[in-house]
Design an enzyme around this catalytic site. Structure first.
Site, PDB file in Angstrom:
ATOM      1  N   GLU A  84       3.793 -13.840 -37.584  1.00  0.00           N
ATOM      2  CA  GLU A  84       3.391 -14.112 -36.195  1.00  0.00           C
ATOM      3  C   GLU A  84       3.290 -12.777 -35.448  1.00  0.00           C
ATOM      4  O   GLU A  84       4.090 -11.866 -35.714  1.00  0.00           O
ATOM      5  CB  GLU A  84       4.489 -14.980 -35.557  1.00  0.00           C
ATOM      6  CG  GLU A  84       4.341 -15.254 -34.077  1.00  0.00           C
ATOM      7  CD  GLU A  84       5.602 -15.883 -33.463  1.00  0.00           C
ATOM      8  OE1 GLU A  84       6.743 -15.443 -33.783  1.00  0.00           O
ATOM      9  OE2 GLU A  84       5.454 -16.815 -32.652  1.00  0.00           O
ATOM     10  N   ASN A 118      -0.578 -17.618 -28.297  1.00  0.00           N
ATOM     11  CA  ASN A 118       0.060 -17.081 -29.496  1.00  0.00           C
ATOM     12  C   ASN A 118      -0.648 -17.789 -30.653  1.00  0.00           C
ATOM     13  O   ASN A 118      -0.445 -18.977 -30.873  1.00  0.00           O
ATOM     14  CB  ASN A 118       1.560 -17.404 -29.454  1.00  0.00           C
ATOM     15  CG  ASN A 118       2.335 -16.718 -30.563  1.00  0.00           C
ATOM     16  OD1 ASN A 118       1.742 -16.263 -31.545  1.00  0.00           O
ATOM     17  ND2 ASN A 118       3.642 -16.670 -30.428  1.00  0.00           N
ATOM     18  N   LYS A 175      -0.224 -21.709 -30.837  1.00  0.00           N
ATOM     19  CA  LYS A 175       1.175 -22.185 -30.880  1.00  0.00           C
ATOM     20  C   LYS A 175       1.469 -23.214 -29.794  1.00  0.00           C
ATOM     21  O   LYS A 175       1.183 -22.979 -28.611  1.00  0.00           O
ATOM     22  CB  LYS A 175       2.119 -20.983 -30.754  1.00  0.00           C
ATOM     23  CG  LYS A 175       3.598 -21.292 -30.965  1.00  0.00           C
ATOM     24  CD  LYS A 175       4.392 -19.992 -30.979  1.00  0.00           C
ATOM     25  CE  LYS A 175       5.867 -20.169 -31.221  1.00  0.00           C
ATOM     26  NZ  LYS A 175       6.571 -18.862 -31.241  1.00  0.00           N
ATOM     27  N   GLU A 183       8.189 -16.061 -24.139  1.00  0.00           N
ATOM     28  CA  GLU A 183       6.942 -16.694 -24.606  1.00  0.00           C
ATOM     29  C   GLU A 183       6.391 -17.668 -23.567  1.00  0.00           C
ATOM     30  O   GLU A 183       5.186 -17.808 -23.425  1.00  0.00           O
ATOM     31  CB  GLU A 183       7.174 -17.416 -25.937  1.00  0.00           C
ATOM     32  CG  GLU A 183       7.306 -16.450 -27.101  1.00  0.00           C
ATOM     33  CD  GLU A 183       7.171 -17.167 -28.426  1.00  0.00           C
ATOM     34  OE1 GLU A 183       6.120 -17.740 -28.707  1.00  0.00           O
ATOM     35  OE2 GLU A 183       8.167 -17.151 -29.186  1.00  0.00           O
ATOM     36  N   CYS A 196       6.159 -19.950 -36.080  1.00  0.00           N
ATOM     37  CA  CYS A 196       7.575 -19.712 -35.783  1.00  0.00           C
ATOM     38  C   CYS A 196       8.328 -20.944 -35.296  1.00  0.00           C
ATOM     39  O   CYS A 196       8.694 -21.793 -36.079  1.00  0.00           O
ATOM     40  CB  CYS A 196       7.720 -18.557 -34.796  1.00  0.00           C
ATOM     41  SG  CYS A 196       9.413 -17.943 -34.811  1.00  0.00           S
ATOM     42  N   ASN A 236       8.940 -14.652 -35.945  1.00  0.00           N
ATOM     43  CA  ASN A 236       9.734 -13.533 -35.413  1.00  0.00           C
ATOM     44  C   ASN A 236      11.014 -14.159 -34.885  1.00  0.00           C
ATOM     45  O   ASN A 236      11.007 -14.763 -33.801  1.00  0.00           O
ATOM     46  CB  ASN A 236       9.029 -12.868 -34.213  1.00  0.00           C
ATOM     47  CG  ASN A 236       7.911 -11.935 -34.599  1.00  0.00           C
ATOM     48  OD1 ASN A 236       8.108 -10.736 -34.779  1.00  0.00           O
ATOM     49  ND2 ASN A 236       6.716 -12.478 -34.707  1.00  0.00           N
TER      50      ASN A 236
HETATM   51  N1  CDT Z   1       8.956 -16.478 -32.159  1.00  0.00           N
HETATM   52  C1  CDT Z   1       9.729 -17.567 -32.070  1.00  0.00           C
HETATM   53  O1  CDT Z   1       9.248 -18.676 -31.854  1.00  0.00           O
HETATM   54  N2  CDT Z   1      11.058 -17.375 -32.211  1.00  0.00           N
HETATM   55  C2  CDT Z   1      12.007 -18.410 -32.031  1.00  0.00           C
HETATM   56  C3  CDT Z   1      13.255 -17.854 -31.475  1.00  0.00           C
HETATM   57  C4  CDT Z   1      14.030 -18.936 -30.858  1.00  0.00           C
HETATM   58  S1  CDT Z   1      15.077 -18.381 -29.646  1.00  0.00           S
HETATM   59  C5  CDT Z   1      14.196 -18.484 -28.187  1.00  0.00           C
HETATM   60  C6  CDT Z   1      12.331 -19.195 -33.283  1.00  0.00           C
HETATM   61  O2  CDT Z   1      12.366 -20.427 -33.214  1.00  0.00           O
HETATM   62  O3  CDT Z   1      12.603 -18.611 -34.335  1.00  0.00           O
END
Ligand code: CDT
Length: 312
Positions: A47, A110, A127, A146, A172, A197
């Protein structure tokens, strides 16, 4: 006869805020060539693969925010990746921040794309489950903005018949939600690609670090099995802008088993030969949707967003 596709999850180590897109693309091309040498015909990149994970920064200058977005795909920096993939006849999944002029204004998503071995973009996903928050929360060790920087994706969860199978995408946080897998499963998905990420620590609530990997894997393994699909997940990992990001790029079989997994938090290729028919016995038996689903009892899933317990 099996329907085998050799797939690579091309994990990237950190892309620091000061690193150029050209450098990130160069690293991706190196992974692409390595994957080609191992027989891969499809490679999954992370991502927001071209830049640092910028939602960790509270940025007030919109011009600076937009500097992390791509207006064109392929664009000046990504053309080299498209060219090399086409030369090698390899398909790829790429996550990036998309700036689009649509619906009478600028929209920011995204996004991920699926590119086939001829260099054509065959699919786009924006996303849907955007985690984090929209306002600056200085009490957090780092931000996860985000909800501030991106619009909610407007393309649903489509699948595409391409590269020898039925392919779907998500990004993600989507991987934590059973709805993502089931909507793709209802379209017969055989392989789901996703980039992620994920910070090693939960910035919103205290949580032991080992649970981050546990939740990452348990949701994908369950989603794979319950829908009889391969899941290929690729991280941007390592210490990026001072924040430790989780590795754990992996390839999960329709049985729910992890068949390959990264062992570093740097640039690393994880490869597996994915028989796209392996999920058929699951789709035809225990999770034969047509025979066993009881949609007359699932109404709440689309009628209600938040949980509501009965009054005391
Ligand atoms: N990039 C992304 O979606 N990361 C989220 C972090 C969660 S904490 C706000 C994830 O679900 O891995």
């Amino acid at each position: 006869m099996s329907k085998g596709v050799i797939v690579g999850a091309a994990q990237l180590g950190p892309v620091q805020r000061g690193e150029s897109r050209a450098s990130a693309v160069e690293r991706m091309i190196a992974l692409l060539r390595q994957a080609h040498g191992m027989g891969c015909t499809l490679v999954v990149f992370p991502e927001l693969a071209l830049t640092t994970f910028f939602p960790r920064w509270f940025l007030e200058d919109q011009e600076e925010v937009d500097s992390f977005f791509e207006v064109d795909m392929p664009g000046p920096h990504t053309q080299a990746l498209f060219d090399e993939a086409r030369r090698l006849k390899m398909g790829f999944y790429l996550g990036y921040a998309e700036l689009a002029e649509e619906k009478g204004g600028l929209r920011r998503y995204n996004t991920s794309i699926l590119v086939d071995g001829e260099g054509s973009i065959v699919g786009k996903y924006r996303k849907i489950h955007l985690p984090g928050h929209a306002e600056h929360e200085p009490q957090r060790p780092f931000q996860h903005l985000e909800k501030r920087y991106f619009d909610v994706g407007d393309l649903g969860f489509p699948v595409w018949r391409t590269m020898g199978g039925v392919m779907g995408m998500c990004l993600c946080n989507d991987r934590r939600w059973p709805e993502t897998y089931r909507v793709l499963g209802l379209q017969g998905v055989e392989l789901m690609a996703l980039g992620f990420n994920t910070p090693e620590i939960n910035g919103a609530a205290p949580e032991p670090v080992h649970l981050r990997m546990h939740h990452h894997l348990i949701t994908m393994q369950a989603g794979a099995y319950q829908n009889g699909t391969w899941v290929v997940a690729s991280a941007k990992a390592g210490r990026e802008d001072g924040v430790d990001m989780m590795g754990g790029s992996c390839i999960i079989a329709p049985t729910g088993e992890i068949v390959a997994m990264s062992s570093t938090v740097g640039d690393e290729l994880v490869v597996a030969n994915c028989d796209l028919e392996l999920g058929d016995y699951i789709k035809n038996t225990v999770f034969n949707f047509d025979k066993h689903r009881r949609i007359e009892h699932y109404g709440l899933i689309t009628e209600r967003t938040g949980a509501q317990a009965p009054s005391e």
